[in-house]
Design a protein around this motif. Structure first.
Motif, PDB file in Angstrom:
ATOM      1  N   PRO A  30       0.829  -1.216   0.000  1.00 26.07           N
ATOM      2  CA  PRO A  30       0.000   0.000   0.000  1.00 26.07           C
ATOM      3  C   PRO A  30       0.858   1.260   0.000  1.00 26.07           C
ATOM      4  O   PRO A  30       1.890   1.319   0.680  1.00 26.07           O
ATOM      5  N   SER A  31       0.420   2.247  -0.761  1.00 20.60           N
ATOM      6  CA  SER A  31       1.215   3.472  -0.883  1.00 20.60           C
ATOM      7  C   SER A  31       1.384   4.183   0.459  1.00 20.60           C
ATOM      8  O   SER A  31       2.406   4.818   0.708  1.00 20.60           O
ATOM      9  N   VAL A  32       0.379   4.060   1.336  1.00 21.26           N
ATOM     10  CA  VAL A  32       0.467   4.742   2.630  1.00 21.26           C
ATOM     11  C   VAL A  32       1.501   4.098   3.548  1.00 21.26           C
ATOM     12  O   VAL A  32       1.919   4.693   4.541  1.00 21.26           O
ATOM     13  N   LEU A  37       7.306   7.564   1.560  1.00 20.02           N
ATOM     14  CA  LEU A  37       6.619   8.656   2.245  1.00 20.02           C
ATOM     15  C   LEU A  37       7.517   9.285   3.311  1.00 20.02           C
ATOM     16  O   LEU A  37       7.572  10.513   3.452  1.00 20.02           O
ATOM     17  N   LEU A  38       8.224   8.446   4.054  1.00 21.44           N
ATOM     18  CA  LEU A  38       9.159   8.948   5.056  1.00 21.44           C
ATOM     19  C   LEU A  38      10.316   9.694   4.392  1.00 21.44           C
ATOM     20  O   LEU A  38      10.769  10.731   4.885  1.00 21.44           O
ATOM     21  N   ARG A 103       2.410  -1.509 -10.320  1.00 16.71           N
ATOM     22  CA  ARG A 103       1.030  -1.687  -9.882  1.00 16.71           C
ATOM     23  C   ARG A 103       0.379  -0.348  -9.527  1.00 16.71           C
ATOM     24  O   ARG A 103      -0.821  -0.148  -9.732  1.00 16.71           O
ATOM     25  N   GLY A 104       1.179   0.583  -9.023  1.00 16.08           N
ATOM     26  CA  GLY A 104       0.638   1.900  -8.688  1.00 16.08           C
ATOM     27  C   GLY A 104       0.093   2.613  -9.911  1.00 16.08           C
ATOM     28  O   GLY A 104      -0.961   3.266  -9.853  1.00 16.08           O
ATOM     29  N   LEU A 105       0.791   2.503 -11.040  1.00 13.26           N
ATOM     30  CA  LEU A 105       0.313   3.119 -12.278  1.00 13.26           C
ATOM     31  C   LEU A 105      -0.968   2.454 -12.759  1.00 13.26           C
ATOM     32  O   LEU A 105      -1.897   3.124 -13.219  1.00 13.26           O
TER      33      LEU A 105
END
Length: 317
Positions: A30-32, A37-38, A103-105
């Motif tokens: 998961p992107s979150v 992100l960090l 997969r995000g794309l």
């Protein structure tokens, strides 16, 4: 049994690549929960401290030092961790999974295509705003189509092709370090006025890492009918794009599918004049599906060619 064990040992790098691709597509992170992100947050905090008012030379030097300050410790940690893990193969597998974002794309494209198909411009703008540094709140239907096509094309080249290229050369460490460079160049993008010239070092480092793989992928995209015509048009038009390597990429798809790409973009309220690339057809949801199909087909060919090269290299060395 001995033959199988020997094959697994000699082809471990190839098996890691296939395993990472399979796991990434079947069980995406998961992107979150992604460490990127960090990394973004650290980059933003550092920029707030050192990207201050000063002369062009001072801000350029600050950006260069900040880039090395972010990347060198990360590289040292990744190298130092490898001897401590139980199996180095599993370590490189994990790093490659973290570096990939195919997969995000795919996940983004489905709602984006749907929003464009039903002309839901607010939804399309919101989806693009999550991935692009440019302002999307005022994009017209034409601008949304172009921005979506550019996002898919550049994203596939960076988040899949170039990641695999650096994995083939430097293993999981190389793949993840490239992903960190991409993320850093995005956070400090010099296209945003407040990041110029602070972000030039990260952007140029990113461009250097992409010079070979992205141009090779552009050749893969050109292959087929009208190759000579697309080659000539791409060589001519790509010179007018800020990054000639990305210009090659966009021109190859634009002329292959006769799609109009490029044009002005707005960053932090300031209009950035960019050349128009490709053909004359404005990308719609249908055209974006064709773009994604072309990108995926050529990506499969790339994976096949890289697998063959890695298999041959392992047998020889």
């Amino acid at each position: 049994m001995n033959h199988i064990q020997e094959l697994l040992q000699t082809q471990s790098a190839l098996l890691i690549m296939w395993g990472a691709l399979l796991i990434h597509l079947v069980l995406p992170l998961p992107s979150v929960a992604h460490p990127a992100l960090l990394w973004h947050k650290f980059a933003e905090i550092l920029a707030e401290k050192v990207n201050t008012q000063g002369s062009y030379a001072q801000r350029t030097l600050s950006g260069t030092l900040a880039t090395f300050l972010m990347l060198i410790p990360a590289l040292m940690v990744l190298i130092a961790l490898e001897p401590l893990v139980w199996q180095s193969e599993l370590y490189h597998l994990l790093l490659l999974i973290l570096a990939l974002d195919w997969r995000g794309l795919t996940t983004l494209s489905k709602p984006l295509f749907h929003a464009l198909a039903i002309q839901d411009k607010p939804q399309a703008r919101q989806l693009l705003a999550e991935r692009l540094n440019r302002q999307t709140d005022a994009l017209s239907e034409v601008g949304l189509g172009k921005a979506s096509a550019e996002l898919l094309i550049v994203g596939q080249a960076r988040q899949v092709i170039t990641v695999l290229f650096w994995y083939g050369l430097l293993g999981g460490v190389g793949a993840l370090m490239y992903r960190l460079i991409v993320e850093l160049s995005r956070v400090w993008s010099p296209s945003v006025p407040s990041n110029y010239p602070f972000g030039l070092a990260a952007s140029r480092l990113n461009a250097g890492c992409e010079w070979i793989p992205v141009r090779l992928f552009a050749l893969f995209l050109m292959a087929g009918q009208n190759l000579s015509s697309i080659w000539a048009q791409t060589r001519r038009q790509s010179c007018s794009w800020p990054s000639r390597t990305i210009g090659w990429l966009l021109c190859s798809v634009g002329h292959k599918l006769n799609l109009s790409l490029g044009g002005p973009a707005i960053y932090a309220g300031q209009k950035n004049v960019r050349a128009k690339l490709g053909g004359r057809v404005i990308p719609s949801a249908l055209h974006l599906s064709q773009v994604q199909k072309l990108l995926n087909q050529r990506t499969y060919v790339w994976i096949g060619c890289q697998s063959l090269l890695m298999f041959t290299a392992a047998q020889l060395f």
